[in-house]
Every structure is written in C-alpha cells, then in structure tokens.
Design a protein around this motif. Sequence first.
Motif, PDB file in Angstrom:
ATOM      1  N   HIS A 132      15.920   3.834  -9.948  1.00  0.00           N
ATOM      2  CA  HIS A 132      14.758   4.545  -9.422  1.00  0.00           C
ATOM      3  C   HIS A 132      13.840   3.569  -8.699  1.00  0.00           C
ATOM      4  O   HIS A 132      13.422   2.571  -9.266  1.00  0.00           O
ATOM      5  CB  HIS A 132      14.017   5.226 -10.580  1.00  0.00           C
ATOM      6  N   VAL A 133      13.541   3.819  -7.441  1.00  0.00           N
ATOM      7  CA  VAL A 133      12.649   2.973  -6.653  1.00  0.00           C
ATOM      8  C   VAL A 133      11.314   3.699  -6.529  1.00  0.00           C
ATOM      9  O   VAL A 133      11.276   4.812  -5.995  1.00  0.00           O
ATOM     10  CB  VAL A 133      13.234   2.697  -5.246  1.00  0.00           C
ATOM     11  N   PRO A 134      10.236   3.108  -7.036  1.00  0.00           N
ATOM     12  CA  PRO A 134       8.951   3.794  -6.935  1.00  0.00           C
ATOM     13  C   PRO A 134       8.510   3.902  -5.483  1.00  0.00           C
ATOM     14  O   PRO A 134       8.728   2.973  -4.692  1.00  0.00           O
ATOM     15  CB  PRO A 134       8.000   2.916  -7.749  1.00  0.00           C
ATOM     16  N   PRO A 135       7.905   5.016  -5.123  1.00  0.00           N
ATOM     17  CA  PRO A 135       7.468   5.188  -3.734  1.00  0.00           C
ATOM     18  C   PRO A 135       6.256   4.317  -3.426  1.00  0.00           C
ATOM     19  O   PRO A 135       5.515   3.922  -4.321  1.00  0.00           O
ATOM     20  CB  PRO A 135       7.098   6.673  -3.662  1.00  0.00           C
ATOM     21  N   ASP A 136       6.065   3.990  -2.136  1.00  0.00           N
ATOM     22  CA  ASP A 136       4.837   3.330  -1.708  1.00  0.00           C
ATOM     23  C   ASP A 136       3.685   4.276  -1.998  1.00  0.00           C
ATOM     24  O   ASP A 136       3.856   5.504  -2.009  1.00  0.00           O
ATOM     25  CB  ASP A 136       4.887   3.016  -0.213  1.00  0.00           C
ATOM     26  N   ILE A 137       2.478   3.720  -2.201  1.00  0.00           N
ATOM     27  CA  ILE A 137       1.358   4.587  -2.548  1.00  0.00           C
ATOM     28  C   ILE A 137       0.252   4.520  -1.504  1.00  0.00           C
ATOM     29  O   ILE A 137       0.194   3.604  -0.682  1.00  0.00           O
ATOM     30  CB  ILE A 137       0.784   4.244  -3.934  1.00  0.00           C
ATOM     31  N   ILE A 138      -0.624   5.508  -1.569  1.00  0.00           N
ATOM     32  CA  ILE A 138      -1.798   5.601  -0.711  1.00  0.00           C
ATOM     33  C   ILE A 138      -2.942   6.067  -1.597  1.00  0.00           C
ATOM     34  O   ILE A 138      -2.747   6.925  -2.473  1.00  0.00           O
ATOM     35  CB  ILE A 138      -1.548   6.560   0.482  1.00  0.00           C
ATOM     36  N   ASP A 139      -4.122   5.495  -1.398  1.00  0.00           N
ATOM     37  CA  ASP A 139      -5.237   5.866  -2.279  1.00  0.00           C
ATOM     38  C   ASP A 139      -5.871   7.191  -1.845  1.00  0.00           C
ATOM     39  O   ASP A 139      -5.666   7.678  -0.734  1.00  0.00           O
ATOM     40  CB  ASP A 139      -6.275   4.752  -2.392  1.00  0.00           C
ATOM     41  N   TRP A 187       4.347  14.920 -12.559  1.00  0.00           N
ATOM     42  CA  TRP A 187       4.649  15.204 -11.163  1.00  0.00           C
ATOM     43  C   TRP A 187       3.768  14.343 -10.263  1.00  0.00           C
ATOM     44  O   TRP A 187       2.558  14.311 -10.416  1.00  0.00           O
ATOM     45  CB  TRP A 187       4.387  16.675 -10.859  1.00  0.00           C
ATOM     46  N   ALA A 188       4.383  13.664  -9.310  1.00  0.00           N
ATOM     47  CA  ALA A 188       3.656  12.898  -8.296  1.00  0.00           C
ATOM     48  C   ALA A 188       3.639  13.726  -7.020  1.00  0.00           C
ATOM     49  O   ALA A 188       4.443  14.650  -6.849  1.00  0.00           O
ATOM     50  CB  ALA A 188       4.341  11.562  -8.046  1.00  0.00           C
ATOM     51  N   VAL A 189       2.704  13.393  -6.123  1.00  0.00           N
ATOM     52  CA  VAL A 189       2.638  14.072  -4.832  1.00  0.00           C
ATOM     53  C   VAL A 189       2.818  13.037  -3.733  1.00  0.00           C
ATOM     54  O   VAL A 189       2.088  12.049  -3.673  1.00  0.00           O
ATOM     55  CB  VAL A 189       1.290  14.818  -4.657  1.00  0.00           C
ATOM     56  N   LEU A 190       3.828  13.290  -2.898  1.00  0.00           N
ATOM     57  CA  LEU A 190       4.067  12.446  -1.730  1.00  0.00           C
ATOM     58  C   LEU A 190       3.524  13.169  -0.507  1.00  0.00           C
ATOM     59  O   LEU A 190       3.726  14.378  -0.359  1.00  0.00           O
ATOM     60  CB  LEU A 190       5.562  12.196  -1.525  1.00  0.00           C
ATOM     61  N   VAL A 191       2.831  12.431   0.345  1.00  0.00           N
ATOM     62  CA  VAL A 191       2.337  13.029   1.589  1.00  0.00           C
ATOM     63  C   VAL A 191       3.083  12.416   2.762  1.00  0.00           C
ATOM     64  O   VAL A 191       3.426  11.238   2.746  1.00  0.00           O
ATOM     65  CB  VAL A 191       0.807  12.840   1.755  1.00  0.00           C
ATOM     66  N   ARG A 192       3.313  13.259   3.757  1.00  0.00           N
ATOM     67  CA  ARG A 192       3.976  12.806   4.984  1.00  0.00           C
ATOM     68  C   ARG A 192       2.960  12.819   6.118  1.00  0.00           C
ATOM     69  O   ARG A 192       2.286  13.825   6.335  1.00  0.00           O
ATOM     70  CB  ARG A 192       5.130  13.736   5.342  1.00  0.00           C
ATOM     71  N   TYR A 193       2.882  11.689   6.807  1.00  0.00           N
ATOM     72  CA  TYR A 193       2.022  11.589   7.985  1.00  0.00           C
ATOM     73  C   TYR A 193       2.671  10.577   8.913  1.00  0.00           C
ATOM     74  O   TYR A 193       3.127   9.525   8.489  1.00  0.00           O
ATOM     75  CB  TYR A 193       0.593  11.166   7.620  1.00  0.00           C
ATOM     76  N   GLY A 194       2.772  10.900  10.171  1.00  0.00           N
ATOM     77  CA  GLY A 194       3.489  10.040  11.114  1.00  0.00           C
ATOM     78  C   GLY A 194       4.908   9.852  10.620  1.00  0.00           C
ATOM     79  O   GLY A 194       5.582  10.799  10.228  1.00  0.00           O
ATOM     80  N   ALA A 195       5.375   8.613  10.600  1.00  0.00           N
ATOM     81  CA  ALA A 195       6.716   8.315  10.093  1.00  0.00           C
ATOM     82  C   ALA A 195       6.666   7.853   8.641  1.00  0.00           C
ATOM     83  O   ALA A 195       7.660   7.376   8.107  1.00  0.00           O
ATOM     84  CB  ALA A 195       7.352   7.237  10.967  1.00  0.00           C
ATOM     85  N   MET A 196       5.504   7.999   7.993  1.00  0.00           N
ATOM     86  CA  MET A 196       5.292   7.484   6.642  1.00  0.00           C
ATOM     87  C   MET A 196       5.384   8.605   5.596  1.00  0.00           C
ATOM     88  O   MET A 196       5.084   9.752   5.885  1.00  0.00           O
ATOM     89  CB  MET A 196       3.903   6.848   6.534  1.00  0.00           C
ATOM     90  N   GLU A 197       5.785   8.197   4.402  1.00  0.00           N
ATOM     91  CA  GLU A 197       5.754   9.091   3.242  1.00  0.00           C
ATOM     92  C   GLU A 197       5.293   8.234   2.063  1.00  0.00           C
ATOM     93  O   GLU A 197       5.950   7.244   1.723  1.00  0.00           O
ATOM     94  CB  GLU A 197       7.133   9.684   2.966  1.00  0.00           C
ATOM     95  N   ARG A 198       4.154   8.595   1.492  1.00  0.00           N
ATOM     96  CA  ARG A 198       3.580   7.796   0.416  1.00  0.00           C
ATOM     97  C   ARG A 198       3.096   8.689  -0.720  1.00  0.00           C
ATOM     98  O   ARG A 198       2.667   9.813  -0.500  1.00  0.00           O
ATOM     99  CB  ARG A 198       2.401   6.980   0.933  1.00  0.00           C
ATOM    100  N   ALA A 199       3.131   8.122  -1.927  1.00  0.00           N
ATOM    101  CA  ALA A 199       2.638   8.827  -3.111  1.00  0.00           C
ATOM    102  C   ALA A 199       1.134   8.598  -3.232  1.00  0.00           C
ATOM    103  O   ALA A 199       0.640   7.492  -3.006  1.00  0.00           O
ATOM    104  CB  ALA A 199       3.340   8.316  -4.363  1.00  0.00           C
ATOM    105  N   ILE A 200       0.420   9.625  -3.626  1.00  0.00           N
ATOM    106  CA  ILE A 200      -1.019   9.500  -3.849  1.00  0.00           C
ATOM    107  C   ILE A 200      -1.223   8.729  -5.150  1.00  0.00           C
ATOM    108  O   ILE A 200      -0.609   9.046  -6.171  1.00  0.00           O
ATOM    109  CB  ILE A 200      -1.679  10.892  -3.922  1.00  0.00           C
ATOM    110  N   SER A 201      -2.084   7.719  -5.090  1.00  0.00           N
ATOM    111  CA  SER A 201      -2.263   6.858  -6.262  1.00  0.00           C
ATOM    112  C   SER A 201      -3.308   7.421  -7.218  1.00  0.00           C
ATOM    113  O   SER A 201      -4.179   8.204  -6.834  1.00  0.00           O
ATOM    114  CB  SER A 201      -2.676   5.454  -5.837  1.00  0.00           C
TER     115      SER A 201
END
Length: 157
Positions: free
Chosen positions: A3-10, A35-49
């Motif tokens: 399991h690779v943890p997703p990059d995060i965004i604050d 449950w985590a929430v990943l957001v997509r914007y541009g070419a990025m997908e990050r988990a909300i921290s």
Amino acid sequence: MPHVPPDIIDGKAVKSLVDAQAIQGAVVLGQPGGWAVLVRYGAMERAISAQRARRPRLWRNLNTAAAFVREELGVPRFEVDTADYDPDAVERKRPDQAERLLRQREAAEHDAWFRSEVGKTLDGIAAGTVGLVSDEDHRKRWQKKRTEMLARAGQAG
C-alpha cells in the motif's frame, strides 16, 4: 502489492481550490480504519490531510465522507474505492472522552443541586422563614472571627 500512501494536501489549499472551482473530481478511498478523500485538480490527485498532520484525514463512516465531498467540495458525483477499507484495523479509544463525560455529568449534577439550594433559600426569604443578615452584622461577625483566628495563629507561632 504494498500500500502506497497518497500525496496529501492541506485543508486551506483545498478550500482555495474549491473557491477557484478547480476541483475536477473526488474519490472516497477506503483505508484501514476509515475513509480518506482524494481530490483531483489539474493532473494532480491528493488526499486531504488531517489538521496539523502529514497524513490523510480519515472519516469514520462513508456517509460523512460523502457529505464532505458533496457539500464542502461541491462535487455531486464521485468514485468510492473500497479495496483497502478495513473498519477494524484501527482501534479507536478515547480515554479522555470518558473522563470528560464524567466531569460534565458531575458539573450538571452540582449545578442542579446548587440551583435547588438557591431556590429553597429564595423561597424561604419570600416566606419569611429565612432571615437576612445585614451588611453591618456580617462585618461585625467576620471581624470577631478574624480576631479569634489571628489570636490562635499568634499562640501557635
């Protein structure tokens, strides 16, 4: 596959993206314990921290995570990935919660007792069964008590 943890965004950055209407999509991603929430914007997908943390924020149930995506992010359609969801993986104990609830209950009981006592006293004053002490009488009583205490303290010292 590990399991690779997703990059995060604050949260502040996510709020800015929402205000700019830059969120293109979201995924509610099952994780061990929630449950985590990943957001997509541009070419990025990050988990909300989580606040003040460098790890994804976890919602305890799918409904609250979905409500966050729909209401806070403004994304009415999103994906749900349950592959890594394990509700029992993280034991959630809050020993401070039990202590806090005990203190709240004790405070409520004391408040009810205190209000009852004040009510009895006010009723007694109104009925004339509880006498009032004038300010002058109180000062005289307290001065006498203070003098006695100081005399005892002088004898002990």
